[in-house]
Design an enzyme around this catalytic site. Sequence first.
Site, PDB file in Angstrom:
ATOM      1  N   LYS A  98       0.832  -1.205   0.000  1.00  0.00           N
ATOM      2  CA  LYS A  98       0.000   0.000   0.000  1.00  0.00           C
ATOM      3  C   LYS A  98       0.867   1.255   0.000  1.00  0.00           C
ATOM      4  O   LYS A  98       1.903   1.310   0.679  1.00  0.00           O
ATOM      5  CB  LYS A  98      -0.900  -0.043   1.236  1.00  0.00           C
ATOM      6  CG  LYS A  98      -1.967   1.035   1.316  1.00  0.00           C
ATOM      7  CD  LYS A  98      -2.835   0.772   2.531  1.00  0.00           C
ATOM      8  CE  LYS A  98      -3.968   1.777   2.651  1.00  0.00           C
ATOM      9  NZ  LYS A  98      -4.861   1.457   3.793  1.00  0.00           N
TER      10      LYS A  98
ATOM     11  N   SER B 221      -9.329   1.970   2.210  1.00  0.00           N
ATOM     12  CA  SER B 221      -8.255   2.699   1.565  1.00  0.00           C
ATOM     13  C   SER B 221      -7.209   1.787   0.902  1.00  0.00           C
ATOM     14  O   SER B 221      -6.351   2.270   0.165  1.00  0.00           O
ATOM     15  CB  SER B 221      -7.556   3.596   2.590  1.00  0.00           C
ATOM     16  OG  SER B 221      -7.020   2.855   3.668  1.00  0.00           O
TER      17      SER B 221
ATOM     18  N   ILE C 122      -8.440   0.870   9.592  1.00  0.00           N
ATOM     19  CA  ILE C 122      -8.973   1.565  10.764  1.00  0.00           C
ATOM     20  C   ILE C 122     -10.495   1.654  10.691  1.00  0.00           C
ATOM     21  O   ILE C 122     -11.152   1.901  11.688  1.00  0.00           O
ATOM     22  CB  ILE C 122      -8.348   2.976  10.901  1.00  0.00           C
ATOM     23  CG1 ILE C 122      -8.614   3.581  12.284  1.00  0.00           C
ATOM     24  CG2 ILE C 122      -8.843   3.903   9.793  1.00  0.00           C
ATOM     25  CD1 ILE C 122      -7.897   4.891  12.537  1.00  0.00           C
ATOM     26  N   GLY C 123     -11.026   1.450   9.482  1.00  0.00           N
ATOM     27  CA  GLY C 123     -12.470   1.489   9.287  1.00  0.00           C
ATOM     28  C   GLY C 123     -12.906   0.548   8.190  1.00  0.00           C
ATOM     29  O   GLY C 123     -13.820   0.841   7.431  1.00  0.00           O
ATOM     30  N   GLY C 124     -12.221  -0.595   8.102  1.00  0.00           N
ATOM     31  CA  GLY C 124     -12.526  -1.550   7.051  1.00  0.00           C
ATOM     32  C   GLY C 124     -11.610  -1.448   5.860  1.00  0.00           C
ATOM     33  O   GLY C 124     -11.870  -2.043   4.803  1.00  0.00           O
ATOM     34  N   SER C 125     -10.495  -0.741   5.983  1.00  0.00           N
ATOM     35  CA  SER C 125      -9.647  -0.434   4.835  1.00  0.00           C
ATOM     36  C   SER C 125      -8.927  -1.639   4.247  1.00  0.00           C
ATOM     37  O   SER C 125      -8.399  -1.558   3.141  1.00  0.00           O
ATOM     38  CB  SER C 125      -8.615   0.634   5.216  1.00  0.00           C
ATOM     39  OG  SER C 125      -9.238   1.886   5.333  1.00  0.00           O
TER      40      SER C 125
END
Length: 504
Positions: A92, A167, A188-191
């Site tokens: 990434k 992301s 952190i939120g489903g990335s």
Amino acid sequence: MSTPELDDPKSALLNALTFASAKQQADALAEGRVSAVDLLEHSLARIARFDDILNAVVARDFDAARNAAREADAALTRGERRPLLGVPITVKESFDVAGLVTSVGNPSYADNRAERDSLAVAALREAGAVIIGKTNVPLGLADLQSYNEVYGLTRNPWDLERTPGGSSGGSAAALAAGYVALELGSDIGGSIRIPAHFTGVFGHKPSYGLVSLTGSGVPRGRASARDLSVAGPLARSAADLELALDLLLNRDPLTSKAWRATLPPARHTRLAEFRVLVLDTWPGTQRSLSERLVIERVVERLRTQGVYVSRPADLPQGLLPDLVRAHALYRTLLGSSLAEPPVPSEAARQRLAALAPADESADAAWLSAPYLAHRDWLKADEQRHALRHQWERLFKAFDVIVTPVAPVAAFRHNHQEPKDERTYPVAFDDGVREVRFLDFFHWAGLPVLPGLPATSFPLGLDDDGLPVSAQAVGPWLEDRTPIAFAHLLEQAYGGFVVPPGYGA
């Protein structure tokens, strides 16, 4: 009718390895059936063939990768054996790779060239991985889509009009398109899990604190760990998730002086032994058709394998944490952790000014979080730790919690601003309705707040021919349990499916 390519044994082997696992590629290299140089060139040829359209690999250093592949071949000839020796991978964009830019899609950091690898990248390189380059992200890693002013838009191999997620969207697209077999993402939120769901690959969000994020993000030089965020692998097989996780552990030079993480084994080795709690409807909402499909499919498979599946109605009162209150707390800690909180829109400022003092909703938490006093953050943190203990009690009765990953499969590109005011069409029993961007994170956020491990695993295609997935959430620090659960389902029913048009 034969062709020169099909008649060439080397080409046939390389084609067979295109969608193989990282472990299978490493075995082929160790056995001398293929060279690292040839495997790399095969990956680069696929990038040349598909990436002008997909735009997944956005920061490249192919010359360095070729040098690394030659060195890997020399090491293999000497008899060296490492878990990823000679295996090409991408990572990434937010992870530092020596010599490449880390910008997180922000033009302000377009010249932020890394001097050294992040700790996670260094771990994979030491295991022998050949790093091709870095994959696309949304601006600031803060979107369910992957596009930005620095690198442009990344498309989903399953449908170019749809997003591969964010992301870690470029990461998932690179795997699904057969460029590489292993990727490094963050969540952190489903990335990790949402891009895996949108593209039909596997992704693992580790327990909080297991994998160092040192050397990732901007600005450079950050020494403290970001609250809630984790680094973890994406792959086309569940077994590769565990292989990569083992390599990523214990990389921090300060903590490893005194202690090391040794993860317990998976709780079970047979599907029938797992105690599974299934959650299919977020409290206070209507279940989408996609959520219903995902849960019905996984429940049918589990019951066919002799697994007893429980539902929330089967539980004693108070055993399952209050998901609505937990989500508001997640929003509080997520919003207060942003290093550079977004400038609120006029509508958001008006909503913030109109909040009632007693409003404990997730919306209120999100609006207020960037302005949280430290003493209030400490109170929220105490609630978070109490919640982790409550989940631990639940995991005495169950081994994994299975939920959807998102309310829909991959949606069409939508770049409306401001981002928080976007909506997306979601099908329900009574028709299609627009669902807010902020309401896409219920399932993804569930394991993040208490720091639990969660593995996203593919379940085939929906009626529109798009991949769908579920996630298995496990007990804190028992990452091997949800990975093993996903692996056993993969063995029984298959997992990753090659997108049409991307076969070798």
